[in-house]
Design a protein around this motif. Sequence first.
Motif, short mmCIF file in Angstrom:
data_model
loop_
_atom_site.label_atom_id
_atom_site.label_comp_id
_atom_site.label_asym_id
_atom_site.label_seq_id
_atom_site.Cartn_x
_atom_site.Cartn_y
_atom_site.Cartn_z
N ARG A 129 32.72 27.24 38.00
CA ARG A 129 33.52 26.09 38.41
C ARG A 129 33.89 25.22 37.20
N GLY A 130 32.91 24.99 36.34
CA GLY A 130 33.19 24.19 35.17
C GLY A 130 34.19 24.86 34.24
N LEU A 131 34.04 26.16 34.05
CA LEU A 131 34.99 26.88 33.21
C LEU A 131 36.40 26.79 33.78
N ALA A 132 36.51 27.06 35.09
CA ALA A 132 37.82 27.06 35.72
C ALA A 132 38.47 25.69 35.68
N SER A 133 37.68 24.62 35.74
CA SER A 133 38.24 23.27 35.75
C SER A 133 38.43 22.70 34.35
N GLY A 134 38.04 23.47 33.31
CA GLY A 134 38.36 23.07 31.95
C GLY A 134 37.32 22.25 31.21
N VAL A 135 36.04 22.47 31.51
CA VAL A 135 35.01 21.68 30.83
C VAL A 135 34.98 21.95 29.33
N LEU A 136 35.27 23.18 28.91
CA LEU A 136 35.24 23.49 27.48
C LEU A 136 36.44 22.84 26.78
N PHE A 176 40.70 31.82 38.24
CA PHE A 176 41.00 32.11 36.84
C PHE A 176 42.33 32.84 36.67
N VAL A 177 42.53 33.91 37.40
CA VAL A 177 43.66 34.80 37.14
C VAL A 177 44.98 34.21 37.59
N GLN A 178 44.99 33.42 38.67
CA GLN A 178 46.25 32.83 39.12
C GLN A 178 46.80 31.82 38.12
N ARG A 179 45.90 31.22 37.31
CA ARG A 179 46.33 30.25 36.32
C ARG A 179 46.52 30.87 34.94
N ASP A 180 45.89 32.03 34.73
CA ASP A 180 45.91 32.65 33.41
C ASP A 180 45.78 34.15 33.57
N ALA A 181 46.88 34.86 33.46
CA ALA A 181 46.84 36.32 33.61
C ALA A 181 45.96 36.98 32.58
N GLY A 182 45.74 36.31 31.45
CA GLY A 182 44.89 36.85 30.41
C GLY A 182 43.43 36.92 30.79
N ALA A 183 43.06 36.27 31.90
CA ALA A 183 41.67 36.32 32.35
C ALA A 183 41.36 37.57 33.16
N ALA A 184 42.37 38.31 33.57
CA ALA A 184 42.17 39.47 34.44
C ALA A 184 41.20 40.51 33.88
N PRO A 185 41.24 40.83 32.57
CA PRO A 185 40.32 41.84 32.05
C PRO A 185 38.84 41.49 32.17
N PHE A 186 38.52 40.24 32.49
CA PHE A 186 37.12 39.82 32.57
C PHE A 186 36.56 39.96 33.99
N PHE A 187 37.31 40.65 34.86
CA PHE A 187 36.87 40.94 36.22
C PHE A 187 37.00 42.44 36.48
N VAL A 188 35.97 43.01 37.08
CA VAL A 188 35.98 44.41 37.48
C VAL A 188 35.84 44.46 38.99
N ALA A 189 36.79 45.12 39.66
CA ALA A 189 36.76 45.21 41.12
C ALA A 189 35.65 46.14 41.58
N LYS A 190 34.91 45.72 42.60
CA LYS A 190 33.90 46.57 43.20
C LYS A 190 34.54 47.38 44.33
N ARG A 191 33.80 48.36 44.84
CA ARG A 191 34.34 49.17 45.92
C ARG A 191 34.57 48.35 47.18
N GLU A 192 33.72 47.37 47.40
CA GLU A 192 33.87 46.51 48.56
C GLU A 192 35.06 45.58 48.34
N PRO A 193 36.01 45.56 49.25
CA PRO A 193 37.19 44.70 49.06
C PRO A 193 36.81 43.23 48.92
N GLY A 194 37.50 42.56 48.01
CA GLY A 194 37.27 41.14 47.82
C GLY A 194 36.07 40.79 46.97
N LYS A 195 35.44 41.78 46.36
CA LYS A 195 34.26 41.55 45.53
C LYS A 195 34.55 42.00 44.10
N TRP A 196 34.09 41.18 43.15
CA TRP A 196 34.35 41.42 41.74
C TRP A 196 33.08 41.19 40.94
N LEU A 197 33.00 41.81 39.78
CA LEU A 197 31.97 41.50 38.79
C LEU A 197 32.66 40.70 37.68
#
Length: 253
Positions: A129-136, A176-197
Amino acid sequence: MSEIVSLPRVTGLPWQGVHYFCTTRAGGVSTGEYATLNVGGRTDDDSSHVLENRRRLRAELPSDPCWLRQVHGNQVADADRPWAEPPAADAAVTTQAGRVLAILTADCLPVVIADGGGRALGLAHAGWRGLASGVLEASLDALRARVPDAEYWRAWVGPGIGQRNFEVGDDVHAAFVQRDAGAAPFFVAKREPGKWLADLPGLARHRLHAAGVRDIELSGHCTYGEPERFYSYRRERASGRLATVAWLRGEEG
């Protein structure tokens, strides 16, 4: 008074003008699920144990830590102004030597930021949450306002949950991804729909780099995956807290 021991710690490469480290769960007096160096005051641990653990930490610092009331947001506190009680914030900055910044974590990331010359220092608590809201980014803005002539910035991303153990839902992915397409590589989709690592340290590095920090060190430690060394809220909800502390050395070190 009990014996003071040197606390086990995790730190990174040497840093001009800056001293910093993250505690581990070793070296304290807490028992059971909180064994042993729990410094989290908002846990169900015995309060006398937490106080003793904090005393042991304080013995290795140049001044009392400037604790925050962390709320998973992006507010940055000015640690050079006195406060009567911990402010609701997830980051703090200082330009005063010996002023100890401190945050608590148990899967979220502690992030130390300073200019290359060690004149201005920031410490942030960065969960998703902090990362997404820009704490850094907010921390960097506050630091740049204090040393506007600084051209070189460094950061250390301390122990936090690693990607293989950090399952999130579509809401986190979208944050993350809706605001920054460059964040997409930091998520890996799991077999279960709607779940990511999610790669939380990778996301922190990505955002720091985009904000102009070129020297970024990741600790490489996963709090979830190293139960003998770290607390983890995801692994055990009755979890202690680690402390990351940082301060400017000044001319006397």
